[in-house]
Design a protein around this motif. Structure first.
Motif, short mmCIF file in Angstrom:
data_model
loop_
_atom_site.label_atom_id
_atom_site.label_comp_id
_atom_site.label_asym_id
_atom_site.label_seq_id
_atom_site.Cartn_x
_atom_site.Cartn_y
_atom_site.Cartn_z
N ILE A 230 0.85 -1.19 0.00
CA ILE A 230 0.00 0.00 0.00
C ILE A 230 0.88 1.24 0.00
O ILE A 230 1.82 1.35 0.80
CB ILE A 230 -0.95 0.00 1.21
N LEU A 231 0.56 2.17 -0.88
CA LEU A 231 1.28 3.45 -0.97
C LEU A 231 0.36 4.56 -0.47
O LEU A 231 -0.80 4.66 -0.88
CB LEU A 231 1.70 3.73 -2.42
N THR A 232 0.89 5.41 0.39
CA THR A 232 0.16 6.56 0.91
C THR A 232 0.97 7.82 0.66
O THR A 232 2.15 7.76 0.30
CB THR A 232 -0.12 6.41 2.42
N THR A 233 0.32 8.97 0.83
CA THR A 233 1.05 10.24 0.65
C THR A 233 2.09 10.39 1.75
O THR A 233 1.85 10.08 2.92
CB THR A 233 0.06 11.41 0.71
N SER A 234 3.28 10.87 1.36
CA SER A 234 4.36 11.05 2.33
C SER A 234 4.32 12.42 3.00
O SER A 234 4.86 12.59 4.09
CB SER A 234 5.71 10.87 1.63
N GLY A 235 3.70 13.42 2.35
CA GLY A 235 3.62 14.75 2.93
C GLY A 235 4.86 15.60 2.74
O GLY A 235 4.91 16.72 3.25
N VAL A 236 5.88 15.10 2.02
CA VAL A 236 7.12 15.87 1.87
C VAL A 236 6.94 17.06 0.95
O VAL A 236 7.75 17.99 0.99
CB VAL A 236 8.25 14.96 1.34
N ASP A 237 5.91 17.05 0.11
CA ASP A 237 5.71 18.18 -0.80
C ASP A 237 5.03 19.35 -0.13
O ASP A 237 4.92 20.43 -0.70
CB ASP A 237 4.90 17.73 -2.02
N GLY A 238 4.49 19.18 1.06
CA GLY A 238 3.82 20.26 1.75
C GLY A 238 2.45 20.58 1.20
O GLY A 238 1.85 21.59 1.56
N ILE A 239 1.92 19.74 0.33
CA ILE A 239 0.60 19.97 -0.27
C ILE A 239 -0.37 18.88 0.16
O ILE A 239 -1.43 19.16 0.71
CB ILE A 239 0.70 20.04 -1.80
N TYR A 240 0.00 17.64 -0.08
CA TYR A 240 -0.85 16.52 0.35
C TYR A 240 -0.60 16.22 1.82
O TYR A 240 0.55 16.03 2.22
CB TYR A 240 -0.54 15.27 -0.48
N PRO A 241 -1.63 16.14 2.63
CA PRO A 241 -1.44 15.69 4.01
C PRO A 241 -0.90 14.26 4.03
O PRO A 241 -1.23 13.46 3.16
CB PRO A 241 -2.85 15.75 4.61
#
Length: 295
Positions: A230-241
């Motif tokens: 399963i892949l989830t958003t990492s949040g490193v871009d500062g846009i996706y939680p």
């Protein structure tokens, strides 16, 4: 009259002329020539109109028996009743079909809203609901239009989700609507993290497939990825939680001679036939541009 001037040859028994084959060839060539000239110049149109006008009374007279029989048949009582019953049955069938479609639509909306409510409990409180109006007619992009815009404080770069995962990102905002680019668009990218291994990657849209997929690029052949991860958003871009479900690894293969692995993933969100979505404000309040990659 001198005898030497008299024609002594016997007259022919039949009058001679061109052969039948010669006549056939000449008439065929003439017919082809007339058809070509008519196709180019439309010179025979008045002639056809005249012939049609002359034959119109004959056609009308020939149709009278048919019309008389039809008139008599339509005035038979039993046939009239049967036609009326058939018309009522068709009308009732149309009404039932409309009711069935409305019930199915409401059932789908109910399922999606229940799923969205469950997803909203795990999201920040600034998530708002929206309805998908239509898909973009551009055949070279994968985008949808929602019924929320600047009047509803929608910001460019806002993540958009359905009840199963990240659907895409708001890339254009209008006064009352907004354009959402789906994750499977070829120009869209999203940073993800493998929940099993903690490895961070960048997922790109792969719209060539029938249902649309994602691809993890520039991954080493030694990468620890397995089908089902399963892949989830990492949040490193500062846009996706961080922590939003994105995709599931479908297939891992090695590219010959390149030293890289090809990892294909299936989006968690439903990219087709979705009615309602959630729009989440970006983590940076729109101060950063949308995460969109254009090779």
């Amino acid at each position: 009259m001198p005898l030497g001037t008299v024609d002594r040859t016997p007259p022919p028994f039949f009058k001679q002329g061109p052969s039948a084959l010669s006549k056939l060839l000449v008439l065929s060539a003439l017919a082809v020539l007339l058809m070509v000239v008519d196709a180019r110049r439309q010179w025979a149109a008045p002639l056809r109109a005249t012939v049609a006008a002359v034959l119109a009374p004959v056609q009308w007279l020939a149709l009278q028996p048919v019309r008389l029989g039809t008139w008599v048949g339509h005035h038979v009582g039993s046939l009239n009743e049967a036609q009326q019953a058939a018309a009522e049955a068709r009308s009732e069938l149309v009404r039932q079909a409309q009711r069935a479609s409305i019930v199915e639509h409401l059932a789908q909306e109910n399922r999606e809203l229940r799923t969205l409510l469950g997803m909203r409990e795990r999201l920040p409180p600034n998530a708002r609901g929206a309805e998908i109006l239509y898909e973009s007619p551009d055949p070279y992009s994968r985008k949808v239009v929602i019924d929320q815009g600047q009047a509803h404080t929608i910001q460019p770069g806002s993540p958009v989700m359905d009840g199963y995962g990240v659907l895409g990102q708001v890339t254009r905002v209008y006064p009352t609507t907004a354009e959402v680019t789906l994750l499977i668009d070829r120009h869209q990218a999203i940073p993800v993290i493998n929940t099993r291994t903690g490895q961070r990657s960048l997922a790109y849209g792969l719209p060539g497939e029938a249902e649309g997929r994602l691809e993890l690029r520039f991954e080493s052949v030694n990468t620890d990825a397995e089908p089902g991860d399963i892949l989830t958003t990492s949040g490193v871009d500062g846009i996706y939680p961080p922590g939003l479900p994105v995709a599931r690894v479908l297939k891992v293969s090695v590219l010959d001679g390149s030293g890289f692995a090809r990892i294909e993933c299936t989006p968690m969100a439903r990219m087709h036939n979705t009615l309602h979505v959630l729009v989440v404000d970006p983590a940076t309040d729109g101060r950063r541009p949308p995460q969109e990659s254009r090779p």
